[in-house]
Scaffold this motif. Structure first.
Motif, short mmCIF file in Angstrom:
data_model
loop_
_atom_site.label_atom_id
_atom_site.label_comp_id
_atom_site.label_asym_id
_atom_site.label_seq_id
_atom_site.Cartn_x
_atom_site.Cartn_y
_atom_site.Cartn_z
N LEU A 130 0.82 -1.21 0.00
CA LEU A 130 0.00 0.00 0.00
C LEU A 130 0.85 1.26 0.00
O LEU A 130 0.54 2.24 -0.68
N SER A 131 1.97 1.23 0.78
CA SER A 131 2.80 2.45 0.81
C SER A 131 3.47 2.66 -0.55
O SER A 131 3.71 3.79 -0.96
N THR A 132 3.75 1.57 -1.26
CA THR A 132 4.32 1.73 -2.61
C THR A 132 3.28 2.35 -3.53
O THR A 132 3.59 3.24 -4.32
N VAL A 133 2.04 1.88 -3.40
CA VAL A 133 0.98 2.45 -4.24
C VAL A 133 0.80 3.93 -3.89
O VAL A 133 0.66 4.77 -4.78
N ALA A 134 0.87 4.24 -2.58
CA ALA A 134 0.72 5.64 -2.16
C ALA A 134 1.83 6.50 -2.77
O ALA A 134 1.61 7.67 -3.11
N SER A 135 3.02 5.91 -2.92
CA SER A 135 4.14 6.71 -3.44
C SER A 135 3.99 7.01 -4.93
O SER A 135 4.74 7.79 -5.48
N ILE A 136 2.99 6.38 -5.58
CA ILE A 136 2.74 6.72 -6.98
C ILE A 136 2.34 8.20 -7.06
O ILE A 136 2.83 8.96 -7.88
N ARG A 137 1.45 8.59 -6.14
CA ARG A 137 0.99 9.98 -6.14
C ARG A 137 2.03 10.91 -5.52
O ARG A 137 2.32 11.97 -6.01
N LEU A 138 2.59 10.43 -4.39
CA LEU A 138 3.47 11.32 -3.62
C LEU A 138 4.82 11.54 -4.30
O LEU A 138 5.33 12.65 -4.34
N PHE A 139 5.41 10.45 -4.81
CA PHE A 139 6.79 10.58 -5.33
C PHE A 139 6.90 10.22 -6.81
O PHE A 139 8.00 9.99 -7.31
N GLY A 140 5.79 10.13 -7.49
CA GLY A 140 5.84 9.84 -8.93
C GLY A 140 6.36 8.45 -9.24
O GLY A 140 6.95 8.22 -10.30
N PHE A 141 6.12 7.49 -8.33
CA PHE A 141 6.57 6.11 -8.58
C PHE A 141 5.75 5.51 -9.73
O PHE A 141 4.56 5.75 -9.85
N HIS A 142 6.42 4.74 -10.62
CA HIS A 142 5.70 4.13 -11.74
C HIS A 142 5.43 2.66 -11.48
O HIS A 142 6.34 1.92 -11.10
N LEU A 143 4.17 2.28 -11.65
CA LEU A 143 3.82 0.86 -11.50
C LEU A 143 4.41 0.08 -12.65
O LEU A 143 4.32 0.50 -13.78
N ASP A 144 5.04 -1.05 -12.37
CA ASP A 144 5.49 -1.88 -13.49
C ASP A 144 4.99 -3.31 -13.28
O ASP A 144 4.48 -3.65 -12.21
N PRO A 145 5.12 -4.16 -14.31
CA PRO A 145 4.53 -5.50 -14.22
C PRO A 145 5.07 -6.31 -13.04
O PRO A 145 4.34 -7.09 -12.42
#
Ligand code: C5P
Length: 324
Positions: A235-250
């Motif tokens: 969940l914190s990784t998903v949250a970092s998509i918005r906060l730190f521009g993390f990109h989801l990858d396969p």
């Protein structure tokens, strides 16, 4: 410092439990810590092991690439389950063991993907020592966690009292370690030299994170803690998509999917594996509770050793939510 903060917080909470009466608090502590000293001494074991574990982690981190450390440290999920079976007589179904393996794989993938390649390996790293330290940390995490759970659930002492006792030993051990390793530097520069805001952040995180661990172990158990921390990593990784521009990858999606699948599988009631394995017995759909209408519910399951079988937690949670 984290142990001191933890101990002081527990002292404050016990003080509040005694409605602010200092005399009652002192009498209570005298009885619980000094008179019942055998119970207090029992806390020396997890305290010593946690101290070793926290130091072994620094050895492991400095000798292994970040991704390798993050992945191998997740083995603690399996060591915790193993010690829960050995020391608490828990019984896990085959499906639950499979779900723990999936959880380990999923969270390891997520962690490896987050840590990345990390660039070239520094020359002064010793991967053998790092790996030994991480394996020892996993064993110690499993053992200390389950030992602490056994103490918490096997006696009447509150979670705050047990943490105060743990904090007493932790503080003593920390002071001995500090004197041994940095005694002269501390004498020259003072105890709080180098306590930057970032260091205070780590101290607070360790102190209040430790208290949170204790509460989770008291009201749930160490295996469920593994599921909770794994889900929180996702969940914190998903949250970092918005906060730190993390990109989801396969790769992340695969790891997260495995973690969520593992949570679901672990939560299935006993017998569900049969329903999954032979769909003919559940032809009407994925209904897991196959109880004839009008029949009373079956008694709680006991394993061949007579202990309570680890129950699924999602149905329990749902019942609680419905009932509240
Ligand atoms: O990795 P693991 O889940 O074993 O880490 C647990 C952490 O929680 C350790 O750093 C330990 O020092 C801390 N802890 C604590 N108080 C407790 C139980 C655990 O500070 N009662």
């Amino acid at each position: 410092m984290a142990e001191v903060l933890k101990g002081l917080t527990c002292l404050l909470l016990l003080f509040a439990q005694k409605r602010g009466n200092v005399k009652h608090l002192v009498l209570f502590l005298h009885e619980a810590v000094l008179v019942q000293y055998v119970d207090t001494l029992k806390l020396a074991v997890p305290s010593l092991i946690y101290t070793l574990q926290n130091n072994l982690q620094y050895v492991a981190i400095s000798n292994l690439p970040a991704a390798t450390f993050q992945v191998t440290y997740q083995l603690k999920i399996l060591t915790t389950a193993l010690f829960s079976v050995l020391m608490l007589n828990r019984s896990l179904s085959r499906l639950q063991w499979v779900s723990l393996l999936l959880l380990f794989t999923g969270v390891a993938i997520v962690q490896a993907q987050q840590a990345g390649g990390g660039g070239p390996r520094p020359l002064d790293q010793n991967p053998g020592a790092g790996l030994a330290a991480v394996v020892a940390s996993c064993l110690s995490s499993g053992f200390a966690g389950v030992y602490f759970e056994k103490i918490l659930k096997g006696s009447s002492g509150s979670v705050w009292l047990r943490n105060l006792q743990l904090g007493l030993f932790g503080t003593a051990l920390g002071l001995v370690g500090l004197w041994w390793a940095e005694g002269t530097a501390v004498a020259r520069r003072g105890f709080f030299f180098g306590y930057t805001p970032a260091v205070w952040g780590v101290v607070l995180n360790q102190a209040f994170g430790g208290l949170l661990v204790a509460v989770v172990v008291k009201y749930a158990d160490n295996i469920l803690k593994g599921f909770a921390t794994s889900l929180s990593i996702v969940l914190s990784t998903v949250a970092s998509i918005r906060l730190f521009g993390f990109h989801l990858d396969p790769l992340f999606a695969l790891g997260a999917g495995l973690v969520i699948g593992a949570v679901y599988l672990y939560s299935l009631p006993r017998g569900a594996i049969k329903a999954i394995a032979s769909p003919s017995t559940s032809a009407s759909g994925p209904c897991i509770h196959q109880q004839p209408p009008g029949q009373p519910p079956p008694p709680p399951q006991l394993s061949s050793r007579g202990d309570h079988i680890t129950e699924p937690f999602l149905p329990k949670l749902l019942t609680k939510v419905k009932g509240s």
